[in-house]
Design a protein around this motif. Structure first.
Motif, PDB file in Angstrom:
ATOM      1  N   ASN A  47      79.465 -18.225 -66.153  1.00  0.00           N
ATOM      2  CA  ASN A  47      80.832 -17.840 -65.765  1.00  0.00           C
ATOM      3  C   ASN A  47      81.891 -18.610 -66.558  1.00  0.00           C
ATOM      4  O   ASN A  47      82.819 -19.201 -66.009  1.00  0.00           O
ATOM      5  CB  ASN A  47      81.037 -18.073 -64.257  1.00  0.00           C
ATOM      6  CG  ASN A  47      82.367 -17.519 -63.756  1.00  0.00           C
ATOM      7  OD1 ASN A  47      82.908 -16.571 -64.327  1.00  0.00           O
ATOM      8  ND2 ASN A  47      82.902 -18.126 -62.717  1.00  0.00           N
ATOM      9  N   GLU A  48      81.725 -18.619 -67.871  1.00  0.00           N
ATOM     10  CA  GLU A  48      82.689 -19.323 -68.709  1.00  0.00           C
ATOM     11  C   GLU A  48      83.989 -18.548 -68.864  1.00  0.00           C
ATOM     12  O   GLU A  48      85.025 -19.115 -69.176  1.00  0.00           O
ATOM     13  CB  GLU A  48      82.064 -19.600 -70.073  1.00  0.00           C
ATOM     14  CG  GLU A  48      80.880 -20.577 -70.009  1.00  0.00           C
ATOM     15  CD  GLU A  48      80.234 -20.804 -71.348  1.00  0.00           C
ATOM     16  OE1 GLU A  48      80.627 -20.125 -72.325  1.00  0.00           O
ATOM     17  OE2 GLU A  48      79.325 -21.660 -71.435  1.00  0.00           O
ATOM     18  N   SER A  49      83.901 -17.228 -68.636  1.00  0.00           N
ATOM     19  CA  SER A  49      85.110 -16.399 -68.679  1.00  0.00           C
ATOM     20  C   SER A  49      84.805 -15.097 -67.939  1.00  0.00           C
ATOM     21  O   SER A  49      83.661 -14.825 -67.574  1.00  0.00           O
ATOM     22  CB  SER A  49      85.507 -16.093 -70.128  1.00  0.00           C
ATOM     23  OG  SER A  49      84.587 -15.186 -70.719  1.00  0.00           O
ATOM     24  N   LEU A  50      85.847 -14.290 -67.739  1.00  0.00           N
ATOM     25  CA  LEU A  50      85.649 -12.990 -67.106  1.00  0.00           C
ATOM     26  C   LEU A  50      84.706 -12.112 -67.922  1.00  0.00           C
ATOM     27  O   LEU A  50      84.038 -11.238 -67.377  1.00  0.00           O
ATOM     28  CB  LEU A  50      86.994 -12.289 -66.911  1.00  0.00           C
ATOM     29  CG  LEU A  50      87.914 -12.846 -65.824  1.00  0.00           C
ATOM     30  CD1 LEU A  50      89.204 -12.039 -65.758  1.00  0.00           C
ATOM     31  CD2 LEU A  50      87.216 -12.836 -64.462  1.00  0.00           C
ATOM     32  N   PHE A  51      84.669 -12.353 -69.228  1.00  0.00           N
ATOM     33  CA  PHE A  51      83.780 -11.565 -70.075  1.00  0.00           C
ATOM     34  C   PHE A  51      82.311 -11.803 -69.715  1.00  0.00           C
ATOM     35  O   PHE A  51      81.483 -10.902 -69.824  1.00  0.00           O
ATOM     36  CB  PHE A  51      84.033 -11.873 -71.553  1.00  0.00           C
ATOM     37  CG  PHE A  51      85.351 -11.390 -72.057  1.00  0.00           C
ATOM     38  CD1 PHE A  51      85.600 -10.031 -72.205  1.00  0.00           C
ATOM     39  CD2 PHE A  51      86.365 -12.291 -72.369  1.00  0.00           C
ATOM     40  CE1 PHE A  51      86.822  -9.572 -72.667  1.00  0.00           C
ATOM     41  CE2 PHE A  51      87.585 -11.846 -72.821  1.00  0.00           C
ATOM     42  CZ  PHE A  51      87.832 -10.487 -72.967  1.00  0.00           C
ATOM     43  N   ASP A  52      81.987 -13.019 -69.290  1.00  0.00           N
ATOM     44  CA  ASP A  52      80.615 -13.299 -68.861  1.00  0.00           C
ATOM     45  C   ASP A  52      80.257 -12.475 -67.631  1.00  0.00           C
ATOM     46  O   ASP A  52      79.164 -11.912 -67.541  1.00  0.00           O
ATOM     47  CB  ASP A  52      80.445 -14.787 -68.554  1.00  0.00           C
ATOM     48  CG  ASP A  52      80.286 -15.630 -69.812  1.00  0.00           C
ATOM     49  OD1 ASP A  52      80.080 -15.034 -70.884  1.00  0.00           O
ATOM     50  OD2 ASP A  52      80.361 -16.856 -69.709  1.00  0.00           O
ATOM     51  N   LEU A  53      81.168 -12.424 -66.677  1.00  0.00           N
ATOM     52  CA  LEU A  53      80.909 -11.633 -65.472  1.00  0.00           C
ATOM     53  C   LEU A  53      80.826 -10.149 -65.816  1.00  0.00           C
ATOM     54  O   LEU A  53      79.970  -9.419 -65.284  1.00  0.00           O
ATOM     55  CB  LEU A  53      82.006 -11.885 -64.435  1.00  0.00           C
ATOM     56  CG  LEU A  53      82.125 -13.317 -63.903  1.00  0.00           C
ATOM     57  CD1 LEU A  53      83.233 -13.414 -62.865  1.00  0.00           C
ATOM     58  CD2 LEU A  53      80.805 -13.802 -63.315  1.00  0.00           C
ATOM     59  N   THR A  54      81.703  -9.704 -66.704  1.00  0.00           N
ATOM     60  CA  THR A  54      81.666  -8.297 -67.131  1.00  0.00           C
ATOM     61  C   THR A  54      80.344  -7.977 -67.806  1.00  0.00           C
ATOM     62  O   THR A  54      79.699  -6.963 -67.490  1.00  0.00           O
ATOM     63  CB  THR A  54      82.829  -8.024 -68.109  1.00  0.00           C
ATOM     64  OG1 THR A  54      84.067  -8.172 -67.415  1.00  0.00           O
ATOM     65  CG2 THR A  54      82.726  -6.610 -68.674  1.00  0.00           C
ATOM     66  N   ASP A  55      79.924  -8.833 -68.734  1.00  0.00           N
ATOM     67  CA  ASP A  55      78.650  -8.609 -69.423  1.00  0.00           C
ATOM     68  C   ASP A  55      77.471  -8.725 -68.456  1.00  0.00           C
ATOM     69  O   ASP A  55      76.453  -8.048 -68.615  1.00  0.00           O
ATOM     70  CB  ASP A  55      78.484  -9.604 -70.572  1.00  0.00           C
ATOM     71  CG  ASP A  55      79.464  -9.344 -71.709  1.00  0.00           C
ATOM     72  OD1 ASP A  55      80.033  -8.239 -71.753  1.00  0.00           O
ATOM     73  OD2 ASP A  55      79.670 -10.261 -72.535  1.00  0.00           O
ATOM     74  N   ILE A 110      80.769  -0.178 -59.832  1.00  0.00           N
ATOM     75  CA  ILE A 110      81.513  -1.343 -60.333  1.00  0.00           C
ATOM     76  C   ILE A 110      81.480  -1.383 -61.854  1.00  0.00           C
ATOM     77  O   ILE A 110      82.504  -1.602 -62.517  1.00  0.00           O
ATOM     78  CB  ILE A 110      80.922  -2.636 -59.750  1.00  0.00           C
ATOM     79  CG1 ILE A 110      81.211  -2.721 -58.252  1.00  0.00           C
ATOM     80  CG2 ILE A 110      81.496  -3.862 -60.466  1.00  0.00           C
ATOM     81  CD1 ILE A 110      80.524  -3.884 -57.561  1.00  0.00           C
ATOM     82  N   ARG A 111      80.298  -1.136 -62.408  1.00  0.00           N
ATOM     83  CA  ARG A 111      80.181  -1.157 -63.870  1.00  0.00           C
ATOM     84  C   ARG A 111      81.032  -0.055 -64.478  1.00  0.00           C
ATOM     85  O   ARG A 111      81.692  -0.262 -65.527  1.00  0.00           O
ATOM     86  CB  ARG A 111      78.707  -0.994 -64.255  1.00  0.00           C
ATOM     87  CG  ARG A 111      78.438  -1.101 -65.759  1.00  0.00           C
ATOM     88  CD  ARG A 111      78.487   0.254 -66.399  1.00  0.00           C
ATOM     89  NE  ARG A 111      78.300   0.210 -67.842  1.00  0.00           N
ATOM     90  CZ  ARG A 111      78.458   1.254 -68.630  1.00  0.00           C
ATOM     91  NH1 ARG A 111      78.831   2.415 -68.130  1.00  0.00           N
ATOM     92  NH2 ARG A 111      78.254   1.146 -69.940  1.00  0.00           N
ATOM     93  N   ASN A 112      81.068   1.134 -63.893  1.00  0.00           N
ATOM     94  CA  ASN A 112      81.855   2.246 -64.433  1.00  0.00           C
ATOM     95  C   ASN A 112      83.354   1.950 -64.382  1.00  0.00           C
ATOM     96  O   ASN A 112      84.100   2.318 -65.296  1.00  0.00           O
ATOM     97  CB  ASN A 112      81.545   3.526 -63.665  1.00  0.00           C
ATOM     98  CG  ASN A 112      80.153   4.067 -63.997  1.00  0.00           C
ATOM     99  OD1 ASN A 112      79.578   3.729 -65.026  1.00  0.00           O
ATOM    100  ND2 ASN A 112      79.611   4.887 -63.117  1.00  0.00           N
ATOM    101  N   GLU A 117      87.753   2.078 -66.816  1.00  0.00           N
ATOM    102  CA  GLU A 117      89.122   1.881 -66.350  1.00  0.00           C
ATOM    103  C   GLU A 117      89.617   0.461 -66.613  1.00  0.00           C
ATOM    104  O   GLU A 117      90.687   0.072 -66.146  1.00  0.00           O
ATOM    105  CB  GLU A 117      89.219   2.206 -64.851  1.00  0.00           C
ATOM    106  CG  GLU A 117      88.872   3.653 -64.544  1.00  0.00           C
ATOM    107  CD  GLU A 117      89.115   4.005 -63.087  1.00  0.00           C
ATOM    108  OE1 GLU A 117      89.926   3.322 -62.436  1.00  0.00           O
ATOM    109  OE2 GLU A 117      88.490   4.971 -62.609  1.00  0.00           O
ATOM    110  N   ASP A 118      88.809  -0.294 -67.355  1.00  0.00           N
ATOM    111  CA  ASP A 118      89.182  -1.664 -67.716  1.00  0.00           C
ATOM    112  C   ASP A 118      89.499  -2.512 -66.488  1.00  0.00           C
ATOM    113  O   ASP A 118      90.381  -3.375 -66.518  1.00  0.00           O
ATOM    114  CB  ASP A 118      90.368  -1.656 -68.680  1.00  0.00           C
ATOM    115  CG  ASP A 118      90.494  -2.971 -69.447  1.00  0.00           C
ATOM    116  OD1 ASP A 118      89.455  -3.645 -69.627  1.00  0.00           O
ATOM    117  OD2 ASP A 118      91.622  -3.325 -69.834  1.00  0.00           O
ATOM    118  N   SER A 119      88.783  -2.266 -65.402  1.00  0.00           N
ATOM    119  CA  SER A 119      88.983  -3.045 -64.182  1.00  0.00           C
ATOM    120  C   SER A 119      88.356  -4.427 -64.350  1.00  0.00           C
ATOM    121  O   SER A 119      87.364  -4.584 -65.070  1.00  0.00           O
ATOM    122  CB  SER A 119      88.340  -2.339 -62.986  1.00  0.00           C
ATOM    123  OG  SER A 119      88.965  -1.097 -62.752  1.00  0.00           O
TER     124      SER A 119
END
Length: 253
Positions: A47-55, A110-112, A117-119
């Motif tokens: 969880n170093e950034s939101l990108f980690d959670l997104t990935d 959630i993934r969609n 939608e760049d949520s």
């Protein structure tokens, strides 16, 4: 082949199922989904950034998809034809009592939202919960992608639950789902060797015998003179095959 009719209830009531199967040689069906899941787990934990959670969420969906594709490649459930067949694959697997789709759908939604939608991704705590959900999904389907059960042995019990001399084996064909092989001992009262009856299913028999054929073999000595040994084929279009295969798969748990 000779036609003979068997009571449908006989294969549904007072039946005890056992199975024997062989391991699926390619471990990729099982292990690859876990490799992807592990990547998701590491990303969420770091969880170093939101990108980690997104990935992490993206990899959870990849892990689910890999397992679903593996199940379909092995079992070809989409080829099974029946009335009111669900359109969605998750619902189809639910029909066969393999999964419950609600939690999986949550992850996919959630993934969609993130992808289309760049949520923002959920909180780290929520992502950890989703990681656990996928782990349980993989564990619950491991047996399907590790062992291919084609032969189901059955024993018929009486109304008191006591084992009778009757039973046999059902062999499934997951590649085509057009027919099942059946062979075993049946009492004459659940068969009709002359004509079709309501509530009966047609067996196209290659071999019909009585115990006279095996007079000196111990396994056959307890059979009545009127009992029949049947070796034949049942075509899946002739009965509620989707319900039957659900029953067989349930016996694996």
């Amino acid at each position: 082949m000779k036609k003979i009719w068997l009571s449908k209830d006989y294969l549904y009531e007072n039946v005890e199922w056992n199975n024997s199967g062989s391991s699926i040689e390619s471990s990729i069906y099982k292990e690859r989904a876990y490799e992807i899941w592990n990547r998701a787990n590491i990303l969420v934990e770091n969880n170093e950034s939101l990108f980690d959670l997104t990935d992490g969420i993206t990899n959870l969906k990849r892990s689910i998809n890999h397992r679903l594709k593996s199940i379909e490649k092995i079992y070809n459930f989409k080829k099974i034809v029946f009335l009111e067949k669900p359109k969605g694959y998750l619902e189809l697997l639910e029909n066969f009592n393999i999964i419950k789709p609600y939690l999986i759908k949550i992850i996919m939604e959630i993934r969609n939202l993130i992808e289309h939608e760049d949520s923002p991704p959920p909180s780290q705590q929520r992502c950890k919960e989703l990681v656990d959900m996928v782990w349980y999904f993989l564990k619950s389907t491991d047996s399907l992608v590790s062992n291919l059960i084609t032969d189901f042995e059955f024993v018929i019990n009486d109304c008191n639950g006591e084992e009778t001399p009757y039973g046999g084996t059902i062999e499934l064909d997951y590649k085509h789902h057009k027919s099942v092989k059946i062979f075993g001992w049946f009492p004459l009262e659940v068969m009709d060797i002359k004509q079709k009856k309501d509530g009966f299913i047609c067996i196209y028999s290659e071999d019909i015998n009585t115990k006279d054929k095996w007079k000196n073999i111990e396994y056959h000595r307890d059979k009545l003179d009127t009992d029949l040994w049947i070796n034949g084929v049942i075509y899946t279009k002739d009965f509620e095959y989707h319900n039957f295969i659900s029953q067989l798969l349930a016996s694996l748990r």
